[in-house]
Design a protein around this motif. Sequence first.
Motif, PDB file in Angstrom:
ATOM      1  N   LEU A   1       6.685  -4.152   7.393  1.00 51.82           N
ATOM      2  CA  LEU A   1       5.418  -4.702   6.924  1.00 51.82           C
ATOM      3  C   LEU A   1       5.260  -4.528   5.417  1.00 51.82           C
ATOM      4  O   LEU A   1       4.193  -4.774   4.870  1.00 51.82           O
ATOM      5  CB  LEU A   1       4.251  -4.038   7.677  1.00 51.82           C
ATOM      6  CG  LEU A   1       4.346  -4.205   9.203  1.00 51.82           C
ATOM      7  CD1 LEU A   1       3.304  -3.345   9.922  1.00 51.82           C
ATOM      8  CD2 LEU A   1       4.183  -5.674   9.610  1.00 51.82           C
ATOM      9  N   ASN A   2       6.348  -4.107   4.772  1.00 50.99           N
ATOM     10  CA  ASN A   2       6.423  -4.039   3.307  1.00 50.99           C
ATOM     11  C   ASN A   2       5.356  -3.213   2.599  1.00 50.99           C
ATOM     12  O   ASN A   2       4.708  -3.687   1.656  1.00 50.99           O
ATOM     13  CB  ASN A   2       6.433  -5.461   2.717  1.00 50.99           C
ATOM     14  CG  ASN A   2       7.661  -6.225   3.151  1.00 50.99           C
ATOM     15  OD1 ASN A   2       8.782  -5.713   3.061  1.00 50.99           O
ATOM     16  ND2 ASN A   2       7.454  -7.429   3.652  1.00 50.99           N
ATOM     17  N   PRO A   3       5.177  -1.959   3.033  1.00 49.14           N
ATOM     18  CA  PRO A   3       4.314  -1.085   2.234  1.00 49.14           C
ATOM     19  C   PRO A   3       4.967  -0.830   0.878  1.00 49.14           C
ATOM     20  O   PRO A   3       6.190  -0.976   0.751  1.00 49.14           O
ATOM     21  CB  PRO A   3       4.261   0.203   3.066  1.00 49.14           C
ATOM     22  CG  PRO A   3       5.516   0.199   3.880  1.00 49.14           C
ATOM     23  CD  PRO A   3       5.827  -1.251   4.151  1.00 49.14           C
ATOM     24  N   ALA A   4       4.171  -0.440  -0.123  1.00 56.69           N
ATOM     25  CA  ALA A   4       4.748  -0.098  -1.433  1.00 56.69           C
ATOM     26  C   ALA A   4       5.645   1.125  -1.272  1.00 56.69           C
ATOM     27  O   ALA A   4       6.780   1.159  -1.735  1.00 56.69           O
ATOM     28  CB  ALA A   4       3.635   0.176  -2.442  1.00 56.69           C
TER      29      ALA A   4
ATOM     30  N   LEU B   1      10.852   8.420  13.410  1.00 58.78           N
ATOM     31  CA  LEU B   1      11.920   7.535  12.925  1.00 58.78           C
ATOM     32  C   LEU B   1      11.628   6.080  13.297  1.00 58.78           C
ATOM     33  O   LEU B   1      11.694   5.182  12.459  1.00 58.78           O
ATOM     34  CB  LEU B   1      13.277   7.966  13.507  1.00 58.78           C
ATOM     35  CG  LEU B   1      14.469   7.128  13.059  1.00 58.78           C
ATOM     36  CD1 LEU B   1      14.801   7.398  11.600  1.00 58.78           C
ATOM     37  CD2 LEU B   1      15.696   7.400  13.939  1.00 58.78           C
ATOM     38  N   ASN B   2      11.262   5.863  14.557  1.00 54.73           N
ATOM     39  CA  ASN B   2      10.971   4.504  15.015  1.00 54.73           C
ATOM     40  C   ASN B   2       9.764   3.905  14.315  1.00 54.73           C
ATOM     41  O   ASN B   2       9.772   2.738  13.928  1.00 54.73           O
ATOM     42  CB  ASN B   2      10.724   4.496  16.528  1.00 54.73           C
ATOM     43  CG  ASN B   2      12.007   4.427  17.319  1.00 54.73           C
ATOM     44  OD1 ASN B   2      12.552   3.346  17.519  1.00 54.73           O
ATOM     45  ND2 ASN B   2      12.511   5.573  17.728  1.00 54.73           N
ATOM     46  N   LEU B   3       8.720   4.726  14.142  1.00 52.98           N
ATOM     47  CA  LEU B   3       7.507   4.210  13.503  1.00 52.98           C
ATOM     48  C   LEU B   3       7.748   3.878  12.036  1.00 52.98           C
ATOM     49  O   LEU B   3       7.282   2.851  11.545  1.00 52.98           O
ATOM     50  CB  LEU B   3       6.369   5.223  13.645  1.00 52.98           C
ATOM     51  CG  LEU B   3       5.773   5.319  15.049  1.00 52.98           C
ATOM     52  CD1 LEU B   3       4.774   6.466  15.117  1.00 52.98           C
ATOM     53  CD2 LEU B   3       5.101   4.007  15.438  1.00 52.98           C
ATOM     54  N   LEU B   4       8.487   4.736  11.345  1.00 49.89           N
ATOM     55  CA  LEU B   4       8.784   4.457   9.932  1.00 49.89           C
ATOM     56  C   LEU B   4       9.565   3.160   9.819  1.00 49.89           C
ATOM     57  O   LEU B   4       9.311   2.330   8.933  1.00 49.89           O
ATOM     58  CB  LEU B   4       9.582   5.616   9.320  1.00 49.89           C
ATOM     59  CG  LEU B   4       8.797   6.911   9.068  1.00 49.89           C
ATOM     60  CD1 LEU B   4       9.745   8.054   8.704  1.00 49.89           C
ATOM     61  CD2 LEU B   4       7.753   6.706   7.969  1.00 49.89           C
ATOM     62  N   HIS B   5      10.494   2.965  10.746  1.00 53.34           N
ATOM     63  CA  HIS B   5      11.310   1.747  10.752  1.00 53.34           C
ATOM     64  C   HIS B   5      10.456   0.505  11.010  1.00 53.34           C
ATOM     65  O   HIS B   5      10.547  -0.497  10.286  1.00 53.34           O
ATOM     66  CB  HIS B   5      12.392   1.902  11.821  1.00 53.34           C
ATOM     67  CG  HIS B   5      13.327   0.754  11.893  1.00 53.34           C
ATOM     68  ND1 HIS B   5      14.289   0.534  10.924  1.00 53.34           N
ATOM     69  CD2 HIS B   5      13.451  -0.242  12.791  1.00 53.34           C
ATOM     70  CE1 HIS B   5      14.959  -0.553  11.243  1.00 53.34           C
ATOM     71  NE2 HIS B   5      14.475  -1.051  12.365  1.00 53.34           N
ATOM     72  N   GLU B   6       9.577   0.575  12.013  1.00 53.25           N
ATOM     73  CA  GLU B   6       8.701  -0.558  12.343  1.00 53.25           C
ATOM     74  C   GLU B   6       7.786  -0.902  11.170  1.00 53.25           C
ATOM     75  O   GLU B   6       7.572  -2.064  10.838  1.00 53.25           O
ATOM     76  CB  GLU B   6       7.809  -0.218  13.550  1.00 53.25           C
ATOM     77  CG  GLU B   6       8.528  -0.152  14.874  1.00 53.25           C
ATOM     78  CD  GLU B   6       9.017  -1.515  15.326  1.00 53.25           C
ATOM     79  OE1 GLU B   6       8.294  -2.511  15.082  1.00 53.25           O
ATOM     80  OE2 GLU B   6      10.121  -1.576  15.901  1.00 53.25           O
ATOM     81  N   MET B   7       7.229   0.139  10.556  1.00 54.68           N
ATOM     82  CA  MET B   7       6.244  -0.103   9.505  1.00 54.68           C
ATOM     83  C   MET B   7       6.890  -0.575   8.214  1.00 54.68           C
ATOM     84  O   MET B   7       6.252  -1.273   7.429  1.00 54.68           O
ATOM     85  CB  MET B   7       5.394   1.153   9.297  1.00 54.68           C
ATOM     86  CG  MET B   7       4.486   1.365  10.510  1.00 54.68           C
ATOM     87  SD  MET B   7       3.638   2.927  10.504  1.00 54.68           S
ATOM     88  CE  MET B   7       2.688   2.738   9.021  1.00 54.68           C
ATOM     89  N   ASP B   8       8.134  -0.213   8.042  1.00 47.83           N
ATOM     90  CA  ASP B   8       8.880  -0.674   6.875  1.00 47.83           C
ATOM     91  C   ASP B   8       8.965  -2.203   6.820  1.00 47.83           C
ATOM     92  O   ASP B   8       8.955  -2.803   5.740  1.00 47.83           O
ATOM     93  CB  ASP B   8      10.287  -0.071   6.924  1.00 47.83           C
ATOM     94  CG  ASP B   8      10.815   0.241   5.536  1.00 47.83           C
ATOM     95  OD1 ASP B   8       9.992   0.633   4.687  1.00 47.83           O
ATOM     96  OD2 ASP B   8      12.023   0.066   5.306  1.00 47.83           O
TER      97      ASP B   8
ATOM     98  N   LYS C   1       0.836  -1.203   0.000  1.00 53.33           N
ATOM     99  CA  LYS C   1       0.000   0.000   0.000  1.00 53.33           C
ATOM    100  C   LYS C   1       0.876   1.260   0.000  1.00 53.33           C
ATOM    101  O   LYS C   1       2.022   1.240   0.449  1.00 53.33           O
ATOM    102  CB  LYS C   1      -0.896   0.023   1.250  1.00 53.33           C
ATOM    103  CG  LYS C   1      -1.830  -1.169   1.367  1.00 53.33           C
ATOM    104  CD  LYS C   1      -3.006  -1.017   0.426  1.00 53.33           C
ATOM    105  CE  LYS C   1      -4.160  -1.896   0.829  1.00 53.33           C
ATOM    106  NZ  LYS C   1      -4.125  -3.194   0.104  1.00 53.33           N
ATOM    107  N   GLU C   2       0.289   2.349  -0.515  1.00 53.34           N
ATOM    108  CA  GLU C   2       0.930   3.660  -0.404  1.00 53.34           C
ATOM    109  C   GLU C   2       0.542   4.208   0.971  1.00 53.34           C
ATOM    110  O   GLU C   2      -0.623   4.513   1.209  1.00 53.34           O
ATOM    111  CB  GLU C   2       0.421   4.617  -1.498  1.00 53.34           C
ATOM    112  CG  GLU C   2       0.373   4.031  -2.903  1.00 53.34           C
ATOM    113  CD  GLU C   2       1.756   3.722  -3.461  1.00 53.34           C
ATOM    114  OE1 GLU C   2       2.720   4.419  -3.085  1.00 53.34           O
ATOM    115  OE2 GLU C   2       1.869   2.774  -4.274  1.00 53.34           O
ATOM    116  N   VAL C   3       1.524   4.308   1.850  1.00 50.08           N
ATOM    117  CA  VAL C   3       1.236   4.656   3.248  1.00 50.08           C
ATOM    118  C   VAL C   3       1.757   6.045   3.582  1.00 50.08           C
ATOM    119  O   VAL C   3       2.885   6.414   3.236  1.00 50.08           O
ATOM    120  CB  VAL C   3       1.878   3.620   4.200  1.00 50.08           C
ATOM    121  CG1 VAL C   3       1.739   4.071   5.657  1.00 50.08           C
ATOM    122  CG2 VAL C   3       1.240   2.251   4.014  1.00 50.08           C
TER     123      VAL C   3
END
Length: 198
Positions: free
Chosen positions: A128-131, A119-126, A103-105
């Motif tokens: 989960l393989n968003p587009a 920074l931490n949230l972007l790292h965690e969510m990365d 997904k485009e997040v």
Amino acid sequence: MATTTHTHHKIFRGDSLRTLLSEADLRGGVRQLADEIRDHYGEQPITIIAVLTGAVVLLADLIRLLDMPLRIGFVRASSYRGQSTSSGHLVVDVKMLPDIRNKEVLLLDDIFDTGRTLLNLLHEMDHLNPATIRSAALLRKQGQQQVAIEPDHVAFEIPNEFVVGYGLDYNDLYRNLPYLAALDPADLTLHSTQEHSA
Ligand code: 5GP
Ligand code: MG
């Protein structure tokens, strides 16, 4: 129209608040964010993930200015802060996240301060393989950053003061203030061991 100061005096509880951004200022800033987001994504479907709890007011206003296919979700980041806010240990709760794979997040937070939360949230969510994953914050505190990233979109730069209103709290209060105000430092008690509710 009654002034916000008069209509909301009951929630002040004796604390001194000084208006930094009026309701009209905030409306303009949110519209600018919406324009930038629309310019970037066009008609692509996007998933906006709001950081609880501070970003909920911004989320509600922002999504009504966007007209692409849009899903929302939430993530929680709580820091357990010591004497220095910079040394806080961040706990990320992803239980409320929808599926963001491919997904485009767009990660949406109320304020970019040290930058550690984003920074931490972007790292965690990365993981989960968003587009793609990008970020937006309503506010950016000048001169406070301790990370190498910046949000892709920021509506307002503000001085280094503790602010409340428009979703942002002090001890869980003031989120319902419709404008942004700085709390007098004299009214801020030191919370050396208190959990900071983001
Ligand atoms: P950072 O990790 O960038 O230092 O902090 C970001 C988080 O700290 C924000 O999501 C917000 O919850 C909280 N925060 C930072 N500055 C303020 C402030 O002035 N007022 C309030 N209410 N929260 C703040
Ligand atoms: Mg927050």
